[in-house]
Design an enzyme around this catalytic site. Structure first.
Site, PDB file in Angstrom:
ATOM      1  N   TYR A 119     -48.993  27.183 -36.255  1.00  0.00           N
ATOM      2  CA  TYR A 119     -49.688  26.898 -37.512  1.00  0.00           C
ATOM      3  C   TYR A 119     -48.940  27.596 -38.639  1.00  0.00           C
ATOM      4  O   TYR A 119     -48.911  28.825 -38.707  1.00  0.00           O
ATOM      5  CB  TYR A 119     -51.130  27.398 -37.408  1.00  0.00           C
ATOM      6  CG  TYR A 119     -52.020  27.140 -38.609  1.00  0.00           C
ATOM      7  CD1 TYR A 119     -51.627  26.348 -39.676  1.00  0.00           C
ATOM      8  CD2 TYR A 119     -53.298  27.702 -38.671  1.00  0.00           C
ATOM      9  CE1 TYR A 119     -52.452  26.117 -40.759  1.00  0.00           C
ATOM     10  CE2 TYR A 119     -54.145  27.478 -39.750  1.00  0.00           C
ATOM     11  CZ  TYR A 119     -53.712  26.694 -40.791  1.00  0.00           C
ATOM     12  OH  TYR A 119     -54.537  26.470 -41.870  1.00  0.00           O
TER      13      TYR A 119
ATOM     14  N   LYS B 275     -48.217  22.604 -36.854  1.00  0.00           N
ATOM     15  CA  LYS B 275     -49.193  22.210 -37.862  1.00  0.00           C
ATOM     16  C   LYS B 275     -48.609  22.633 -39.201  1.00  0.00           C
ATOM     17  O   LYS B 275     -48.627  23.804 -39.562  1.00  0.00           O
ATOM     18  CB  LYS B 275     -50.551  22.875 -37.629  1.00  0.00           C
ATOM     19  CG  LYS B 275     -51.582  22.553 -38.716  1.00  0.00           C
ATOM     20  CD  LYS B 275     -52.863  23.353 -38.527  1.00  0.00           C
ATOM     21  CE  LYS B 275     -53.839  23.123 -39.678  1.00  0.00           C
ATOM     22  NZ  LYS B 275     -55.058  23.966 -39.547  1.00  0.00           N
TER      23      LYS B 275
ATOM     24  N   VAL C 244     -54.398  17.643 -38.152  1.00  0.00           N
ATOM     25  CA  VAL C 244     -55.446  18.647 -37.979  1.00  0.00           C
ATOM     26  C   VAL C 244     -56.322  18.550 -39.220  1.00  0.00           C
ATOM     27  O   VAL C 244     -55.926  18.970 -40.305  1.00  0.00           O
ATOM     28  CB  VAL C 244     -54.879  20.070 -37.812  1.00  0.00           C
ATOM     29  CG1 VAL C 244     -56.028  21.081 -37.691  1.00  0.00           C
ATOM     30  CG2 VAL C 244     -53.987  20.140 -36.582  1.00  0.00           C
TER      31      VAL C 244
END
Length: 303
Positions: free
Chosen positions: A135, A163, A205
């Protein structure tokens, strides 16, 4: 490599009025997402208010999701610990519970430099066999994993996905140019999703999906089918709501949207507090204007 792709909701944690976790309401929220056709769920992320959950509660949230989805979609656990050691320990716990993967953040509180950030990701990657989504959200957390750093990390086999939440859609192309198809690319910014999908991201996401699961899945599927005129029309309707995902108060904003559409409550855990005054009225105005023009969706099968 794992087959992650599609819409992965960052599930909100539903609380009772006393701020204890409402397990039944959270399970119902997860089930609603799965029925809408999402491709995975993520527990214990920023939108889940993970920083306010203790270790036992986080493990309980992962277990709840696993018990709810019953293998229909993968369950990932957000891993945002202050120390690399604790991140490794949480990864072990998620594996024991049966989780399908991790969404790994840099160490919290301390803003690591390049060398420290690479060491953090390598250490956790080598501490687990679970697939990991890195992330990257420098606007929120102050640590940037650059495309060049992803190229350097490419030898870590458990780091399978990214992400990308840098708020710079150019990064999608830069990562592909440097790393080819080494990583599965997810967009982590709701109001950049269509651009990201057109540039090579294959996953989302998502945040507003908690309140609008059908529209979120539809937008993704339209883009994947190359039906961009229809996708643009839906995106333009959705955009005022999607902008709510990129605020410091995204949790309060999205939970208020959930409450307005009957898919949750706006209860948050302190130090967050529900919106009040002019701010609340402004957000309610955005929500109600969108609901009044909510498009009718036609059935669109997944590929």
């Amino acid at each position: 490599m794992t087959g992650w792709r599609g819409v992965f909701p960052a599930i909100t944690t539903q609380f009772k009025p006393d701020q204890s976790i409402d397990m039944a309401a959270t399970a119902a929220s997860i089930e609603r997402q799965v029925k809408a056709g999402v491709n995975g769920v993520i527990m214990c992320g920023s939108l889940s208010e993970a920083s306010t959950l203790d270790g036992e509660e986080k493990r309980a949230m992962v277990k709840l999701a696993l018990d709810t989805v019953k293998g229909r979609v993968p369950v990932l656990a957000g891993t945002a610990e202050a120390t690399t050691r604790n991140a490794c320990k949480f990864a072990e716990d998620v594996a024991k519970i049966g989780g399908g993967g991790l969404m790994l953040l840099p160490g919290m509180i301390y803003k690591s430099d390049r060398r420290e950030t690479l060491a953090h990701y390598r250490t956790v990657a080598r501490a687990t066999d679970l697939p990991i989504m890195v992330y990257n959200n420098p606007p929120a957390y102050g640590v940037d994993v650059t495309p060049e750093m992803f190229a350097e990390l490419a030898d870590e086999k458990t780091l399978v996905a990214i992400k990308e939440s840098s708020d710079n859609v150019r990064r999608i192309t830069d990562i592909v140019n440097l790393c080819g198809d080494r990583y599965i690319l997810f967009c982590g910014v709701d109001d950049l999703i269509l651009e990201s999908l057109m540039l090579g991201a294959v996953g989302w996401v998502a945040g507003l999906v908690n309140a609008f699961p059908d529209e979120t899945v539809q937008l993704y599927r339209l883009a994947q089918k190359g039906r961009y005129e229809e996708a643009r029309a839906l995106y333009r309707w959705f955009m005022p709501l999607l902008h709510l995902d990129v605020s410091v108060k995204l949790v309060q904003y999205i939970k208020l949207v959930q409450a307005e559409v009957g898919l949750g409550t706006e209860t948050v855990r302190m130090p967050r507090m529900p919106l009040a005054g002019e701010e609340r009225e402004r957000v309610l105005g955005i929500i109600r204007a969108a609901v009044a023009k909510r498009p009718k969706l036609q059935a669109l099968a997944a590929e």
